[in-house]
Write a protein that holds these residues in place. Sequence first.
Motif, PDB file in Angstrom:
ATOM      1  N   THR A 103      29.331 -23.083 -93.979  1.00 50.97           N
ATOM      2  CA  THR A 103      29.245 -23.618 -92.616  1.00 50.97           C
ATOM      3  C   THR A 103      27.855 -24.148 -92.279  1.00 50.97           C
ATOM      4  O   THR A 103      27.706 -25.273 -91.779  1.00 50.97           O
ATOM      5  N   ARG A 114      40.733 -17.447-100.044  1.00 56.40           N
ATOM      6  CA  ARG A 114      39.630 -17.311 -99.088  1.00 56.40           C
ATOM      7  C   ARG A 114      38.462 -16.548 -99.692  1.00 56.40           C
ATOM      8  O   ARG A 114      37.303 -16.805 -99.378  1.00 56.40           O
ATOM      9  N   ARG A 125      37.845 -15.332 -91.849  1.00 55.12           N
ATOM     10  CA  ARG A 125      38.847 -16.276 -92.351  1.00 55.12           C
ATOM     11  C   ARG A 125      38.397 -17.723 -92.232  1.00 55.12           C
ATOM     12  O   ARG A 125      38.681 -18.535 -93.098  1.00 55.12           O
ATOM     13  N   HIS A 126      37.714 -18.077 -91.149  1.00 57.47           N
ATOM     14  CA  HIS A 126      37.448 -19.490 -90.889  1.00 57.47           C
ATOM     15  C   HIS A 126      35.965 -19.823 -90.765  1.00 57.47           C
ATOM     16  O   HIS A 126      35.616 -20.989 -90.619  1.00 57.47           O
ATOM     17  N   ASN A 127      35.073 -18.825 -90.777  1.00 63.63           N
ATOM     18  CA  ASN A 127      33.654 -19.104 -90.576  1.00 63.63           C
ATOM     19  C   ASN A 127      32.838 -18.091 -91.362  1.00 63.63           C
ATOM     20  O   ASN A 127      32.780 -16.911 -91.002  1.00 63.63           O
ATOM     21  N   ARG A 182      38.965 -21.534-103.905  1.00 63.71           N
ATOM     22  CA  ARG A 182      39.201 -22.318-102.696  1.00 63.71           C
ATOM     23  C   ARG A 182      38.922 -23.796-102.940  1.00 63.71           C
ATOM     24  O   ARG A 182      39.682 -24.668-102.523  1.00 63.71           O
TER      25      ARG A 182
END
Length: 317
Positions: A74, A11, A173-175, A17
Amino acid sequence: MVTDQLRELVRRYPLVRFATRRIRVRLPRSMGGLNPARVPPWSRVFTLDLPRPDTDARRLGPDSVTLHLPGYLTVPRRLAAHGLAGHEPDSLSCFLAMLGHTRPGAVLDVGAGVGVYAMLAAARSGRPVFAFEPTPEIAAAARSVSEGAELGFTVAEVALSNHNGTAYLRRARHNDMCNTIERSGRHDLSGITVRAATLARWNESVGCSPSVLKIDTAGTEPDVIAGGLEVLRRFRPWMLVKVRPGRGLEERLMALLEPLEYTWYPVNGRPPYPPSREIAGRASPAWERTWLFTPEPAGSGFWTSVEAWRKALKVCA
């Protein structure tokens, strides 16, 4: 424990990644393989239309820019898919209107990401523009926007906060739009140490006169304002601030801004927005979560300009 550390390593480093995803594309689904169609490209190249209202007689800046940005981030993914019409249109409309209704001075984009707000300020105002982004790979992407589109805004790889020195930046973690400074002493592979400064100290070293200030730092907006109270008292900039509900952010912002006698407006839909006596994150919809803070009440000419920019943004899809 080792598995968790490997996940955090993946990450933290975009190159790792990306390489990991490319390997998983070649594996069968039973072994954790990925659908190739859903793996983002390493680099994303696209042309982005920029808004221009019908009332714009000066015709400053380009009508579009071609961007070369990391595909795994993103904001580039959203911009490539939906254009500026799908990227915080109400907030962008207020921001662009502020450029034409405030005194001459610099524009500060705090928590700039890849520099969407800084890009528009440089393209449509001719003002000095500074973008603050502490995440190294995202700051590099913002520099590529400034240089590739020949817009000339300055990227400062620093976290504006309520202290000078260093700070711990935790990657979400995701954005990647939610990377934020944390006070926690528990550091792991998901975060890095970055340079930190107060807005007052930075402005003293640069010597500019801010008149427009946008702040989106994923929960540390009160710290940015606390570190810049001297600047707010002296220069009285108009501000566009992200206000997420809960965590005591609204109360801290009200305590900081009440002595400065700013007027508070939740950004929500078609203008004009009614002033509010209290700051509440949920008064602005989830896809915006933005408040407008003005040193004097906004007049009818400002709201007319906001509506004109809203119409101009709708065609940037």
